[in-house]
Motif scaffolding. Structure first.
Motif, PDB file in Angstrom:
ATOM      1  N   UNK A  31      77.608 -57.196  59.300  1.00 52.44           N
ATOM      2  CA  UNK A  31      76.419 -56.377  59.104  1.00 52.44           C
ATOM      3  C   UNK A  31      76.101 -55.560  60.361  1.00 52.44           C
ATOM      4  N   UNK A  32      76.254 -56.194  61.544  1.00 54.29           N
ATOM      5  CA  UNK A  32      75.928 -55.514  62.807  1.00 54.29           C
ATOM      6  C   UNK A  32      76.656 -56.225  63.936  1.00 54.29           C
ATOM      7  N   UNK A  33      76.898 -55.524  65.047  1.00 53.94           N
ATOM      8  CA  UNK A  33      77.578 -56.156  66.172  1.00 53.94           C
ATOM      9  C   UNK A  33      77.169 -55.460  67.468  1.00 53.94           C
ATOM     10  N   UNK A  34      77.217 -56.214  68.552  1.00 53.49           N
ATOM     11  CA  UNK A  34      76.877 -55.638  69.854  1.00 53.49           C
ATOM     12  C   UNK A  34      76.343 -56.708  70.792  1.00 53.49           C
ATOM     13  N   UNK A  35      75.963 -56.265  71.990  1.00 53.33           N
ATOM     14  CA  UNK A  35      75.376 -57.185  72.952  1.00 53.33           C
ATOM     15  C   UNK A  35      73.906 -57.412  72.580  1.00 53.33           C
ATOM     16  N   UNK A  36      73.295 -58.414  73.187  1.00 54.05           N
ATOM     17  CA  UNK A  36      71.924 -58.774  72.825  1.00 54.05           C
ATOM     18  C   UNK A  36      70.981 -57.568  72.930  1.00 54.05           C
ATOM     19  N   UNK A  37      71.125 -56.816  74.017  1.00 57.34           N
ATOM     20  CA  UNK A  37      70.264 -55.649  74.232  1.00 57.34           C
ATOM     21  C   UNK A  37      70.409 -54.602  73.140  1.00 57.34           C
ATOM     22  N   UNK A  38      71.597 -54.525  72.572  1.00 59.47           N
ATOM     23  CA  UNK A  38      71.835 -53.546  71.505  1.00 59.47           C
ATOM     24  C   UNK A  38      71.152 -53.973  70.204  1.00 59.47           C
ATOM     25  N   UNK A  39      71.082 -55.283  69.986  1.00 62.75           N
ATOM     26  CA  UNK A  39      70.320 -55.781  68.830  1.00 62.75           C
ATOM     27  C   UNK A  39      68.840 -55.461  69.047  1.00 62.75           C
ATOM     28  N   UNK A  40      68.398 -55.685  70.292  1.00 59.80           N
ATOM     29  CA  UNK A  40      66.979 -55.514  70.605  1.00 59.80           C
ATOM     30  C   UNK A  40      66.505 -54.083  70.388  1.00 59.80           C
ATOM     31  N   UNK A  51      66.491 -53.226  59.271  1.00 62.58           N
ATOM     32  CA  UNK A  51      66.733 -54.609  58.840  1.00 62.58           C
ATOM     33  C   UNK A  51      67.073 -55.506  60.042  1.00 62.58           C
ATOM     34  N   UNK A  52      67.817 -54.930  60.987  1.00 65.64           N
ATOM     35  CA  UNK A  52      68.169 -55.698  62.195  1.00 65.64           C
ATOM     36  C   UNK A  52      66.917 -55.944  63.032  1.00 65.64           C
ATOM     37  N   UNK A  53      66.073 -54.930  63.119  1.00 65.26           N
ATOM     38  CA  UNK A  53      64.806 -55.099  63.867  1.00 65.26           C
ATOM     39  C   UNK A  53      63.992 -56.242  63.282  1.00 65.26           C
ATOM     40  N   UNK A  54      63.934 -56.277  61.937  1.00 63.04           N
ATOM     41  CA  UNK A  54      63.141 -57.307  61.261  1.00 63.04           C
ATOM     42  C   UNK A  54      63.758 -58.698  61.452  1.00 63.04           C
ATOM     43  N   UNK A  55      65.060 -58.723  61.625  1.00 61.01           N
ATOM     44  CA  UNK A  55      65.781 -60.000  61.725  1.00 61.01           C
ATOM     45  C   UNK A  55      65.804 -60.542  63.159  1.00 61.01           C
ATOM     46  N   UNK A  56      65.495 -59.664  64.117  1.00 59.29           N
ATOM     47  CA  UNK A  56      65.705 -60.013  65.525  1.00 59.29           C
ATOM     48  C   UNK A  56      64.998 -61.287  65.983  1.00 59.29           C
ATOM     49  N   UNK A  57      63.746 -61.488  65.529  1.00 57.49           N
ATOM     50  CA  UNK A  57      63.020 -62.663  66.018  1.00 57.49           C
ATOM     51  C   UNK A  57      63.764 -63.944  65.638  1.00 57.49           C
ATOM     52  N   UNK A  58      64.380 -63.940  64.463  1.00 56.77           N
ATOM     53  CA  UNK A  58      65.144 -65.108  64.022  1.00 56.77           C
ATOM     54  C   UNK A  58      66.485 -65.166  64.758  1.00 56.77           C
ATOM     55  N   UNK A  59      67.135 -63.989  64.863  1.00 57.79           N
ATOM     56  CA  UNK A  59      68.450 -63.903  65.518  1.00 57.79           C
ATOM     57  C   UNK A  59      68.393 -64.406  66.961  1.00 57.79           C
ATOM     58  N   UNK A  60      67.321 -64.030  67.672  1.00 55.35           N
ATOM     59  CA  UNK A  60      67.228 -64.398  69.088  1.00 55.35           C
ATOM     60  C   UNK A  60      67.094 -65.914  69.309  1.00 55.35           C
ATOM     61  N   UNK A  61      66.740 -66.643  68.238  1.00 57.14           N
ATOM     62  CA  UNK A  61      66.672 -68.106  68.369  1.00 57.14           C
ATOM     63  C   UNK A  61      68.068 -68.702  68.483  1.00 57.14           C
ATOM     64  N   UNK A  62      69.034 -67.963  67.999  1.00 57.06           N
ATOM     65  CA  UNK A  62      70.387 -68.535  67.907  1.00 57.06           C
ATOM     66  C   UNK A  62      71.374 -67.983  68.925  1.00 57.06           C
ATOM     67  N   UNK A  63      70.929 -67.061  69.761  1.00 56.87           N
ATOM     68  CA  UNK A  63      71.873 -66.514  70.735  1.00 56.87           C
ATOM     69  C   UNK A  63      72.096 -67.508  71.859  1.00 56.87           C
TER      70      UNK A  63
END
Lengths: 115, 158
Positions: free
Chosen positions: B126-135, B141-153
């Motif tokens: 769905x998406x790929x990159x370094x943490x800052x690129x997700x941020x 959709x990635x923006x909305x998912x970020x709070x959850x995603x950052x728990x798992x990095x």
């Protein structure tokens, strides 16, 4: 003697020129090629025109550079439409962008760059 | 005896081959990724095994992440070792007899890396990159998912 000095200075400047994040951070949407050239000291590795397979009327000008990351290099695209910068980045940034048109520009540019 | 030798040589050759393989992902390899790829295809393009995997579910949708070491720069590292001259009997002297250098410089190029994440939705990239690129992603959709995603990095200790 004067020409020799000028040649030496020119060669020194050219040999020390790179394209790095310093220049990337100066890029802005809507810039003309001429404006970009004013601060990007090196010539693009490749420069070509593309039109999209889904809509041939949409034409873009692509400039491919080597971006310097310390001692390593990576491909980097700048895309212009009607002489205005619309998007720039690593090819993978085009591939993952939410706008399908940017995805298509990236894929078309990558295919053209490999020719 | 001959069979053992063949096995030994083959094992050594394989070990040598594996040790010479790159263990980082480059920017130009990332360029080959496309949305919708399955994990096996991504791993084939990146030519490196992920350093870890995690899964989570948000609003009934299954997501998984894999992280890889992305080459962000290179640096040269130098180490010095004493230029000993070993004599018969095991004693050692500084190597005046060799090239006169007291220390030998060993230099190697080291990759500097950052974690690069591949996010899969329903098994597809769905998406790929370094943490800052997700941020800073432009993808809503990635923006909305970020709070959850950052728990798992994985946060690097260094």
């Amino acid at each position: 003697m004067k020409y020799l000095l000028l040649l030496t200075i020119t060669l020194f400047t050219v040999s020390c020129s790179t394209f790095s994040y310093i220049e990337v951070n100066k890029l802005r949407k809507g810039m003309k090629v001429e404006e970009v050239n004013s601060f990007v000291a090196i010539s693009p590795k490749k420069s070509f025109e593309i039109s999209l397979p889904s809509d041939a009327s949409k034409k873009f000008s692509v400039r491919e550079y080597f971006l310097t990351l310390g001692t390593i290099y990576a491909d980097f695209y700048m895309v212009f439409q009607d002489d205005k910068l619309i998007y720039w980045g690593f090819p993978y940034e085009f591939n993952r962008f939410p706008d399908p048109m940017i995805n298509e520009i990236g894929a078309t540019a990558a295919a053209e760059a490999q020719k | 005896m001959r069979k053992n030798l063949i096995v030994l040589v083959t094992t050594f050759a394989l070990l040598l081959l594996v040790s010479c393989m790159p263990n980082v992902v480059t920017h130009n390899q990332l360029n080959q990724l496309q949305k919708g790829m399955v994990q096996a295809d991504v791993q084939k393009k990146l030519d490196v095994d992920p350093e870890g995997k995690k899964s989570f579910t948000v609003e009934g949708i299954q997501y998984s992440i894999e992280y890889y070491p992305l080459q962000t720069a290179q640096k040269k590292e130098s180490t010095y070792r004493p230029n000993y001259l070993y004599k018969s009997g095991g004693s050692k002297n500084w190597a005046d007899a060799n090239d006169g250098k007291r220390w030998i410089k060993d230099e190697k190029t080291v990759d500097l890396t950052e974690d690069m994440y591949c996010l899969y939705q329903g098994g597809k990239l769905r998406y790929w990159g370094m943490v800052g690129e997700f941020a800073k992603s432009e993808d809503l959709q990635i923006q909305a998912l970020n709070s959850e995603f950052f728990k798992y990095i994985r946060v690097k200790a260094d």
